[in-house]
Design a protein around this motif. Structure first.
Motif, mmCIF file in Angstrom:
data_model
loop_
_atom_site.group_PDB
_atom_site.id
_atom_site.type_symbol
_atom_site.label_atom_id
_atom_site.label_comp_id
_atom_site.label_asym_id
_atom_site.label_seq_id
_atom_site.Cartn_x
_atom_site.Cartn_y
_atom_site.Cartn_z
ATOM 1 N N ASP A 94 -0.958 -2.521 5.886
ATOM 2 C CA ASP A 94 -1.346 -1.190 5.434
ATOM 3 C C ASP A 94 -2.796 -1.254 4.984
ATOM 4 N N PRO A 95 -3.638 -0.278 5.344
ATOM 5 C CA PRO A 95 -5.061 -0.345 4.997
ATOM 6 C C PRO A 95 -5.323 -0.346 3.498
ATOM 7 N N ALA A 96 -4.345 0.080 2.705
ATOM 8 C CA ALA A 96 -4.536 0.133 1.258
ATOM 9 C C ALA A 96 -4.138 -1.159 0.550
ATOM 10 N N SER A 97 -3.749 -2.187 1.313
ATOM 11 C CA SER A 97 -3.285 -3.425 0.685
ATOM 12 C C SER A 97 -3.688 -4.624 1.531
ATOM 13 N N GLU A 98 -3.937 -5.752 0.854
ATOM 14 C CA GLU A 98 -4.198 -7.002 1.559
ATOM 15 C C GLU A 98 -2.904 -7.763 1.850
ATOM 16 N N THR A 99 -1.802 -7.302 1.308
ATOM 17 C CA THR A 99 -0.515 -7.948 1.553
ATOM 18 C C THR A 99 -0.060 -7.691 2.977
ATOM 19 N N ARG A 100 0.508 -8.706 3.599
ATOM 20 C CA ARG A 100 1.075 -8.585 4.938
ATOM 21 C C ARG A 100 2.500 -9.116 4.918
ATOM 22 N N GLY A 140 0.841 -1.194 0.000
ATOM 23 C CA GLY A 140 0.000 0.000 0.000
ATOM 24 C C GLY A 140 0.872 1.238 0.000
ATOM 25 N N ALA A 141 0.660 2.112 0.975
ATOM 26 C CA ALA A 141 1.451 3.334 1.087
ATOM 27 C C ALA A 141 2.678 3.152 1.977
ATOM 28 N N THR A 142 2.888 1.940 2.470
ATOM 29 C CA THR A 142 4.021 1.645 3.344
ATOM 30 C C THR A 142 5.138 0.991 2.553
ATOM 31 N N THR A 143 6.380 1.386 2.816
ATOM 32 C CA THR A 143 7.519 0.704 2.211
ATOM 33 C C THR A 143 8.346 0.045 3.309
ATOM 34 N N VAL A 144 8.835 -1.134 3.010
ATOM 35 C CA VAL A 144 9.727 -1.867 3.912
ATOM 36 C C VAL A 144 11.019 -2.112 3.147
ATOM 37 N N THR A 145 12.124 -1.592 3.670
ATOM 38 C CA THR A 145 13.407 -1.681 2.983
ATOM 39 C C THR A 145 14.407 -2.416 3.858
ATOM 40 N N TYR A 146 15.016 -3.441 3.274
ATOM 41 C CA TYR A 146 16.082 -4.133 3.995
ATOM 42 C C TYR A 146 17.364 -3.318 3.879
ATOM 43 N N LEU A 147 17.969 -2.994 5.013
ATOM 44 C CA LEU A 147 19.191 -2.196 5.072
ATOM 45 C C LEU A 147 20.346 -3.080 5.528
ATOM 46 N N PRO A 148 21.244 -3.484 4.646
ATOM 47 C CA PRO A 148 22.360 -4.334 5.067
ATOM 48 C C PRO A 148 23.304 -3.595 6.001
ATOM 49 N N ASP A 149 23.795 -4.318 6.981
ATOM 50 C CA ASP A 149 24.833 -3.802 7.879
ATOM 51 C C ASP A 149 26.119 -4.598 7.732
ATOM 52 N N GLY A 150 26.020 -5.890 7.523
ATOM 53 C CA GLY A 150 27.203 -6.726 7.404
ATOM 54 C C GLY A 150 26.817 -8.158 7.141
ATOM 55 N N ALA A 151 27.721 -9.070 7.456
ATOM 56 C CA ALA A 151 27.487 -10.480 7.158
ATOM 57 C C ALA A 151 28.176 -11.362 8.178
ATOM 58 N N VAL A 152 27.599 -12.546 8.331
ATOM 59 C CA VAL A 152 28.180 -13.596 9.164
ATOM 60 C C VAL A 152 28.412 -14.811 8.280
ATOM 61 N N HIS A 153 29.597 -15.395 8.390
ATOM 62 C CA HIS A 153 29.897 -16.668 7.735
ATOM 63 C C HIS A 153 30.174 -17.672 8.844
ATOM 64 N N ALA A 154 29.451 -18.802 8.842
ATOM 65 C CA ALA A 154 29.527 -19.718 9.976
ATOM 66 C C ALA A 154 29.560 -21.173 9.526
ATOM 67 N N ASP A 155 30.214 -21.998 10.335
ATOM 68 C CA ASP A 155 30.221 -23.441 10.117
ATOM 69 C C ASP A 155 28.820 -23.957 10.427
ATOM 70 N N PRO A 156 28.102 -24.480 9.436
ATOM 71 C CA PRO A 156 26.700 -24.845 9.670
ATOM 72 C C PRO A 156 26.517 -25.950 10.693
ATOM 73 N N GLU A 157 27.484 -26.857 10.793
ATOM 74 C CA GLU A 157 27.357 -27.952 11.752
ATOM 75 C C GLU A 157 27.587 -27.491 13.184
ATOM 76 N N VAL A 158 28.271 -26.369 13.340
ATOM 77 C CA VAL A 158 28.489 -25.819 14.679
ATOM 78 C C VAL A 158 27.290 -24.997 15.120
ATOM 79 N N ILE A 159 26.773 -24.162 14.245
ATOM 80 C CA ILE A 159 25.664 -23.291 14.661
ATOM 81 C C ILE A 159 24.320 -24.009 14.654
ATOM 82 N N PHE A 160 24.250 -25.138 13.937
ATOM 83 C CA PHE A 160 23.082 -26.019 14.012
ATOM 84 C C PHE A 160 23.565 -27.367 14.551
#
Length: 255
Positions: free
Chosen positions: A201-207, A13-33
């Motif tokens: 947003d009241p102008a859109s059915e998207t959530r 609708g009249a609302t915008t949602v913007t992803y703002l990158p700050d940085g990144a993480v690189h991780a060993d998947p077997e350790v973090i999961f």
């Protein structure tokens, strides 16, 4: 090879949602999961870099209407370090990402924290005793705030740069609900007061649903039982992943 997520805007609708990158993480998947092994990642190889590590972008979501600008979470902050055998962390781009949207720190009216782990609160303070976003209300779940008053954990918020600057001004979702169009949804499990944010947003059915760390990777779409190493209550975190099964790549749900 997976790429980190770029700045990206979605309109509801009249609302915008913007992803703002700050940085990144690189991780060993077997350790973090910790419940996974190398064979479990065979069908998710597209998520791993050339070293076999998982790549995750860390940042903030800017929610703009005609009358306000809000941030959901505050990224890593200015950091560049490694935990040997576990992960590398690099941040520092959030303000530049915000400026690319034509805004400065003083333009932000509201900060919502999904939770207070260090990679979500990195820009809370300015390093000189003040807040990075001095004109903003700062809101968090009351149980989340209370938990970190009495728990010391390497993943938790720093006393000097987060808890102390926030203490005089922090407010809680139950006492001060966010403005219309921003609805908080309790999703505890990763932390005791973890919260997701539903945007309408009241102008859109998207959530759109900003998940925070209810989910850490798209692999959990098909493997919701994979718990993260720092989940406070893995079973409860899994329950919430099963409740919200349709998740966007950068933590936004379009339902």
């Amino acid at each position: 090879m997976p790429q980190t997520a770029p700045r990206h805007r979605i309109r509801i609708g009249a609302t915008t949602v913007t992803y703002l990158p700050d940085g990144a993480v690189h991780a060993d998947p077997e350790v973090i999961f910790p419940a996974t092994a190398a064979r479990d990642w065979t069908s998710h190889r597209q998520l791993l870099d050339t070293n076999g590590w998982l790549t995750a972008t860390v940042g903030s979501f800017l929610v703009r209407t005609d009358s306000s600008a809000a941030l959901v979470d505050l990224g890593l902050g200015r950091v560049n370090f490694a935990v040997p055998g576990v992960a590398t962390y690099q941040g520092g781009r959030l303000l530049a990402s915000l400026h690319a949207e034509g805004l400065s720190a003083t333009d932000i009216d509201l900060v919502l924290f999904t939770h207070l782990h260090r990679d979500h609160v990195g820009w809370t303070s300015d390093g000189m005793g003040g807040l990075t976003f001095p004109n903003a209300w700062h809101l968090v779940d009351r149980a989340e705030w209370d938990h970190w008053q009495s728990h010391t954990d390497a993943t938790g918020p720093d006393l000097e740069t987060v808890l102390t600057p926030l203490s005089p001004i922090v407010e809680f979702f139950d006492a001060r609900p966010p403005e219309p169009g921003l609805q908080t949804i309790p999703t505890p499990g990763h932390t005791p007061g973890h919260t997701s944010v539903l945007i309408t947003d009241p102008a859109s059915e998207t959530r759109l649903l900003i998940l925070g760390d209810a989910m850490h990777t798209t692999a959990q779409l098909t493997e919701p039982h994979w718990h993260f190493r720092s989940d406070a209550d893995p079973a409860l975190a899994t329950t919430h992943r099963r409740v919200y099964p349709v998740i966007g790549v950068s933590g936004v749900v379009d339902q």
